[in-house]
Design a protein around this motif. Structure first.
Motif, short mmCIF file in Angstrom:
data_model
loop_
_atom_site.label_atom_id
_atom_site.label_comp_id
_atom_site.label_asym_id
_atom_site.label_seq_id
_atom_site.Cartn_x
_atom_site.Cartn_y
_atom_site.Cartn_z
N GLU A 108 28.50 37.26 41.05
CA GLU A 108 29.27 37.82 39.93
C GLU A 108 29.52 36.76 38.85
OE1 GLU A 108 30.09 40.75 38.93
OE2 GLU A 108 29.26 41.82 40.66
N ARG B 36 31.15 30.69 45.55
CA ARG B 36 31.44 31.87 44.73
C ARG B 36 30.96 33.14 45.43
NH1 ARG B 36 34.61 34.20 40.83
NH2 ARG B 36 33.43 35.76 39.68
N LYS C 279 30.75 33.69 48.62
CA LYS C 279 31.69 34.00 49.70
C LYS C 279 32.98 34.61 49.14
CE LYS C 279 29.97 30.47 52.90
NZ LYS C 279 30.27 29.18 53.59
N ALA C 280 33.43 34.12 48.00
CA ALA C 280 34.66 34.64 47.40
C ALA C 280 34.48 36.08 46.92
CB ALA C 280 35.09 33.74 46.24
N VAL C 281 33.30 36.37 46.38
CA VAL C 281 33.02 37.72 45.87
C VAL C 281 32.87 38.71 47.02
CG1 VAL C 281 31.31 39.11 44.64
CG2 VAL C 281 32.04 36.91 43.70
N GLY C 282 32.19 38.28 48.08
CA GLY C 282 32.11 39.10 49.29
C GLY C 282 31.08 40.21 49.28
N SER D 140 33.97 47.49 47.44
CA SER D 140 35.35 47.62 47.91
C SER D 140 35.65 49.01 48.47
CB SER D 140 36.33 47.33 46.77
OG SER D 140 36.28 48.34 45.78
N ASN E 237 44.71 43.38 41.51
CA ASN E 237 43.65 42.51 42.06
C ASN E 237 42.85 43.23 43.15
OD1 ASN E 237 44.38 40.30 40.41
ND2 ASN E 237 46.00 39.73 41.85
N ARG F 133 39.07 42.06 42.62
CA ARG F 133 39.64 41.48 43.84
C ARG F 133 39.33 39.99 43.99
NH1 ARG F 133 34.85 43.49 44.76
NH2 ARG F 133 33.46 42.69 46.38
N TYR F 134 38.50 39.43 43.15
CA TYR F 134 38.17 38.00 43.19
C TYR F 134 38.42 37.43 41.78
CZ TYR F 134 34.01 40.25 41.32
OH TYR F 134 33.16 41.04 40.58
N PRO F 135 38.56 36.12 41.64
CA PRO F 135 38.84 35.53 40.32
C PRO F 135 37.74 35.86 39.32
CG PRO F 135 39.22 33.93 42.07
CD PRO F 135 38.57 35.11 42.72
N GLN F 136 38.14 36.28 38.14
CA GLN F 136 37.19 36.66 37.10
C GLN F 136 36.75 35.44 36.30
OE1 GLN F 136 36.31 40.01 37.28
NE2 GLN F 136 37.63 39.66 39.05
#
Length: 279
Positions: A128, A152, A154-157, A199, A251, A256-259
């Protein structure tokens, strides 16, 4: 394409020299076979300019996979000057994808024959990253860029089982419409609900927004770049509908993850610098 006198290969492929005979039948047969394969590759590359880029990327990625610690220790440990995400070398992107997903290099080569930007789109889907995200100087180090993209991801998922999910067909085509960031749900000719696939959150399309089957869903490899359009109407970003439904403040869903915005991003730069210090 100009053919050689024999007519079997192009004139350039025919210039590949024959290997000296050793007297060993097995070795000589192997050398002849390798010469023939090299000639076939040259012929294939000359058929289309894109084939040259595909072959080069595959060779570079294969070379990288055979060199220990390619991202850290050898003379290629640093990129040439790169300014933003969509300027990363195709070979590096392809190698990163094969490391982190169930896709093989053959899968990615097939993709490039259909759309040369497909590996980049897969990379953007997993991370992302905005395509125009500026890269700080620490990202010139391949190892740092690799680890930053991995963190990144892993954070996005997003699921990395792309082939298993059915998103990638055997011919290398990508079903972004059905396996991308969003699925549009219709009742008759009107889109009434939109599913955010990763999600599993669904929102209702507000009454004042009319999306018909004539609208085209584009850039569906990204939560925040995906949009629908139907000329002469202006394009509509799907994430805006989720934002209006309260998911940006909560969020959740595509928020749900930092933009990260395109251009220079302070949060992104700080995370990269932290990785660089550990490196």
């Amino acid at each position: 394409l100009k053919r050689s006198a024999s007519g079997k290969h192009t004139w350039l492929a025919d210039k590949v020299p024959e290997a000296p005979k050793t007297g060993n039948k097995d070795q000589d047969a192997r050398a002849d076979s390798e010469r023939g394969m090299l000639q076939d590759v040259i012929d294939w590359c000359l058929q289309d300019k894109l084939n040259i880029a595909v072959a080069y990327s595959a060779i570079q990625a294969r070379r990288d996979s055979l060199v220990p610690d390619i991202f850290v220790n050898d003379s290629d440990a640093r990129f040439e000057k790169i300014t933003q995400v969509d300027k990363l070398p195709l070979a590096w992107i392809m190698k990163w994808i094969t490391d982190l997903t169930d896709l093989t290099m053959d899968d990615l080569v097939k993709m490039t024959k259909i759309d040369s930007e497909s590996p980049l789109h897969v990379f953007l889907r997993l991370t992302e990253f905005p395509a125009a995200l500026r890269l700080p100087k620490a990202c010139y180090v391949k190892s740092v860029m690799y680890r930053a993209a991995e963190a990144r991801c892993k954070a996005v998922g997003i699921s990395t089982s792309l082939k298993q999910s059915g998103a990638i067909a055997a011919d290398g085509s990508i079903a972004w419409r059905s396996h991308g960031a969003y699925n549009l749900k219709f009742q008759g000719d009107r889109c009434t609900n939109i599913l955010h696939t990763s999600s599993k959150i669904t929102v209702a399309v507000p009454d004042h927004i009319y999306i018909s089957r004539k609208f085209v869903l584009r850039s569906n490899w990204s939560d925040h770049a995906a949009y629908v359009e139907c000329a002469p109407l202006p394009p509509l970003k799907i994430a805006r509908i989720f934002s209006s439904a309260g998911h940006e403040g909560a969020n959740t869903g595509p928020f749900r993850y930092p933009q990260l915005c395109g251009g220079t991003n302070k949060v992104w730069n700080e995370s990269v610098n932290a990785i660089y210090e550990q490196w």
